[in-house]
Write a protein that holds these residues in place. Structure first.
Motif, mmCIF file in Angstrom:
data_model
loop_
_atom_site.group_PDB
_atom_site.id
_atom_site.type_symbol
_atom_site.label_atom_id
_atom_site.label_comp_id
_atom_site.label_asym_id
_atom_site.label_seq_id
_atom_site.Cartn_x
_atom_site.Cartn_y
_atom_site.Cartn_z
ATOM 1 N N GLN A 162 0.790 -1.230 0.000
ATOM 2 C CA GLN A 162 0.000 0.000 0.000
ATOM 3 C C GLN A 162 0.827 1.288 0.000
ATOM 4 O OE1 GLN A 162 -3.690 0.157 -0.085
ATOM 5 N NE2 GLN A 162 -2.962 -1.746 -1.005
ATOM 6 N N HIS A 163 2.104 1.202 0.322
ATOM 7 C CA HIS A 163 2.958 2.392 0.323
ATOM 8 C C HIS A 163 3.796 2.509 -0.950
ATOM 9 C CE1 HIS A 163 1.986 2.213 4.625
ATOM 10 N NE2 HIS A 163 2.332 3.480 4.683
ATOM 11 N N LEU A 164 3.574 1.621 -1.895
ATOM 12 C CA LEU A 164 4.391 1.585 -3.107
ATOM 13 C C LEU A 164 4.168 2.836 -3.965
ATOM 14 C CD1 LEU A 164 6.387 -0.344 -4.545
ATOM 15 C CD2 LEU A 164 4.450 -1.172 -5.885
ATOM 16 N N THR A 165 5.263 3.486 -4.338
ATOM 17 C CA THR A 165 5.186 4.677 -5.187
ATOM 18 C C THR A 165 5.826 4.454 -6.563
ATOM 19 O OG1 THR A 165 7.264 5.566 -4.296
ATOM 20 C CG2 THR A 165 5.214 6.224 -3.203
ATOM 21 N N GLU A 166 6.809 3.542 -6.641
ATOM 22 C CA GLU A 166 7.496 3.283 -7.905
ATOM 23 C C GLU A 166 7.602 1.777 -8.133
ATOM 24 O OE1 GLU A 166 11.215 5.335 -8.363
ATOM 25 O OE2 GLU A 166 10.555 7.009 -7.095
ATOM 26 N N LEU A 167 7.229 1.355 -9.350
ATOM 27 C CA LEU A 167 7.253 -0.067 -9.688
ATOM 28 C C LEU A 167 7.838 -0.245 -11.087
ATOM 29 C CD1 LEU A 167 6.512 -3.011 -9.044
ATOM 30 C CD2 LEU A 167 4.219 -2.536 -9.927
ATOM 31 N N TYR A 168 8.947 -0.981 -11.174
ATOM 32 C CA TYR A 168 9.639 -1.185 -12.445
ATOM 33 C C TYR A 168 9.503 -2.654 -12.857
ATOM 34 C CZ TYR A 168 11.565 3.330 -11.202
ATOM 35 O OH TYR A 168 11.700 4.653 -10.853
ATOM 36 N N LEU A 169 8.818 -2.875 -13.993
ATOM 37 C CA LEU A 169 8.500 -4.240 -14.442
ATOM 38 C C LEU A 169 8.874 -4.465 -15.902
ATOM 39 C CD1 LEU A 169 4.970 -4.437 -12.805
ATOM 40 C CD2 LEU A 169 6.905 -5.878 -12.170
ATOM 41 N N ARG A 170 9.743 -3.656 -16.440
ATOM 42 C CA ARG A 170 10.122 -3.791 -17.852
ATOM 43 C C ARG A 170 10.703 -5.176 -18.141
ATOM 44 N NH1 ARG A 170 14.666 -2.530 -21.197
ATOM 45 N NH2 ARG A 170 15.916 -2.263 -19.329
ATOM 46 N N LYS A 171 10.331 -5.723 -19.288
ATOM 47 C CA LYS A 171 10.842 -7.020 -19.747
ATOM 48 C C LYS A 171 10.529 -8.156 -18.763
ATOM 49 C CE LYS A 171 14.576 -6.126 -23.039
ATOM 50 N NZ LYS A 171 14.133 -7.066 -24.064
ATOM 51 N N ASN A 172 9.249 -8.443 -18.607
ATOM 52 C CA ASN A 172 8.810 -9.615 -17.864
ATOM 53 C C ASN A 172 7.872 -10.425 -18.748
ATOM 54 O OD1 ASN A 172 9.572 -9.956 -14.781
ATOM 55 N ND2 ASN A 172 9.566 -7.757 -15.191
ATOM 56 N N ARG A 173 7.002 -11.224 -18.147
ATOM 57 C CA ARG A 173 6.086 -12.064 -18.925
ATOM 58 C C ARG A 173 4.631 -11.776 -18.566
ATOM 59 N NH1 ARG A 173 9.186 -17.942 -18.744
ATOM 60 N NH2 ARG A 173 11.114 -17.235 -19.729
ATOM 61 N N ILE A 174 4.326 -10.524 -18.353
ATOM 62 C CA ILE A 174 2.964 -10.126 -18.016
ATOM 63 C C ILE A 174 2.139 -10.168 -19.297
ATOM 64 C CG2 ILE A 174 1.532 -8.290 -17.055
ATOM 65 C CD1 ILE A 174 4.126 -7.394 -15.554
ATOM 66 N N ALA A 175 1.229 -11.127 -19.359
ATOM 67 C CA ALA A 175 0.541 -11.429 -20.614
ATOM 68 C C ALA A 175 -0.674 -10.557 -20.881
ATOM 69 C CB ALA A 175 0.122 -12.902 -20.626
ATOM 70 N N SER A 176 -1.332 -10.090 -19.832
ATOM 71 C CA SER A 176 -2.596 -9.374 -20.019
ATOM 72 C C SER A 176 -2.643 -8.093 -19.206
ATOM 73 C CB SER A 176 -3.769 -10.277 -19.614
ATOM 74 O OG SER A 176 -4.983 -9.560 -19.601
ATOM 75 N N LEU A 177 -3.267 -7.078 -19.782
ATOM 76 C CA LEU A 177 -3.430 -5.813 -19.075
ATOM 77 C C LEU A 177 -4.431 -5.933 -17.928
ATOM 78 C CD1 LEU A 177 -3.407 -3.176 -21.971
ATOM 79 C CD2 LEU A 177 -1.644 -3.573 -20.237
ATOM 80 N N THR A 178 -5.137 -7.047 -17.848
ATOM 81 C CA THR A 178 -6.038 -7.249 -16.714
ATOM 82 C C THR A 178 -5.249 -7.347 -15.404
ATOM 83 O OG1 THR A 178 -6.033 -9.636 -17.149
ATOM 84 C CG2 THR A 178 -7.866 -8.358 -18.060
ATOM 85 N N GLU A 179 -3.937 -7.573 -15.487
ATOM 86 C CA GLU A 179 -3.103 -7.571 -14.282
ATOM 87 C C GLU A 179 -3.083 -6.191 -13.629
ATOM 88 O OE1 GLU A 179 -1.532 -9.988 -12.680
ATOM 89 O OE2 GLU A 179 -2.107 -11.577 -14.080
ATOM 90 N N LEU A 180 -3.458 -5.160 -14.392
ATOM 91 C CA LEU A 180 -3.527 -3.817 -13.830
ATOM 92 C C LEU A 180 -4.562 -3.729 -12.710
ATOM 93 C CD1 LEU A 180 -3.431 -1.654 -17.098
ATOM 94 C CD2 LEU A 180 -1.585 -1.945 -15.438
ATOM 95 N N PHE A 181 -5.508 -4.656 -12.701
ATOM 96 C CA PHE A 181 -6.523 -4.680 -11.653
ATOM 97 C C PHE A 181 -5.871 -4.682 -10.270
ATOM 98 C CE2 PHE A 181 -9.230 -6.979 -8.653
ATOM 99 C CZ PHE A 181 -10.427 -6.276 -8.761
#
Length: 255
Positions: A62-81
């Motif tokens: 809940q305190h996260l301000t920055e998240l770096y996920l470039r070049k992974n295997r996230i297949a769907s934008l539904t993960e944005l949920f």
């Protein structure tokens, strides 16, 4: 590979999970980040260049301000949920994941519609105009991604395809290493950018073909090497030693 409690504490130089504020696991072959559920005070996470596909564990940060996920295997934008539950998230780097697709405009609009509090997406500032367009052009995500039985029906095909794509992407990335790309990596690692004059000092004389690609990789390694702590240097030594032994064995067999 699973991110363990021991690894988190070691990398964050913390004594307990509740004290972890920043975590850098760039290029660590991670697939399981369930430990994130136990990081209530984490503010910055670097998971770029891994094999992560599920973002649900991050929803607890809940305190996260920055998240770096470039070049992974996230297949769907539904993960944005899962990221919609993070009220303080302001910087997200999600590019070069399968979920981005070929229509980058649609991808950006969808991310911004669901995460309108972002100030920077994929290292580009978010504008008020973009946020307005996102309301009309982006797709709203209202449900979490459907969970498939990855252990049975399609694990082999997905893993093999993703691994191949990841290898190709990695090779292309290193083959075209530049000052800009080096500084992108350094930014994700929390390092200062390399001045152009310093970068030039690492540039070797002109060579062609494969030798040039090797020099590009060497440039990046030399620039980052001085920033590593003892743990990082030990990993580099072990990896380089194993690689050298394998190459020497291969050469010996050819003779």
């Amino acid at each position: 590979m699973k991110l363990t409690r021991k690894a988190v504490l070691s990398r964050a130089k913390a004594s307990e999970l509740g004290g972890v504020r920043k975590l850098n696991c760039w290029g660590s072959h991670l697939t399981d980040i369930s430990i994130c559920r136990e990081l209530p005070n984490i503010e910055v996470i670097t998971f770029s260049v891994n094999n992560i596909s599920d973002l649900e564990p991050v929803s607890q940060c809940q305190h996260l301000t920055e998240l770096y996920l470039r070049k992974n295997r996230i297949a769907s934008l539904t993960e944005l949920f899962h990221l919609k539950k993070l009220p303080r998230l302001r910087i997200l780097w999600l590019s070069e994941n399968p979920c981005c697709g070929s229509d980058l405009h649609r991808y950006r609009m969808t991310v911004l519609r669901n995460l309108p509090s972002l100030q920077k997406l994929d290292n580009q500032l978010v504008t008020e105009e973009e946020l307005s367009h996102a309301l009309l052009e982006g797709e709203e995500i209202t449900a979490p991604p459907a969970k498939l039985d990855m252990d049975n029906c399609c694990q082999n095909a997905t893993t093999e395809s993703s691994a191949t794509d990841f290898t190709v992407e990695s090779e292309n990335e290193f083959m075209n290493f530049s000052l800009e790309e080096t500084n992108k990596i350094r930014q994700q690692l929390g390092m200062k950018p390399v001045p152009r004059d310093k970068f030039s000092s690492f540039t070797p004389r002109k060579v062609d073909g494969n030798r040039k690609n090797q020099n590009n990789i060497l440039n990046a390694i030399l620039l980052l090497l001085e920033e590593l702590d003892s743990e990082g240097l030990e990993v580099i030594c072990q990896t380089a030693g194993s690689k050298l032994q394998a190459l020497q064995k291969e050469l010996h067999e050819e003779r």
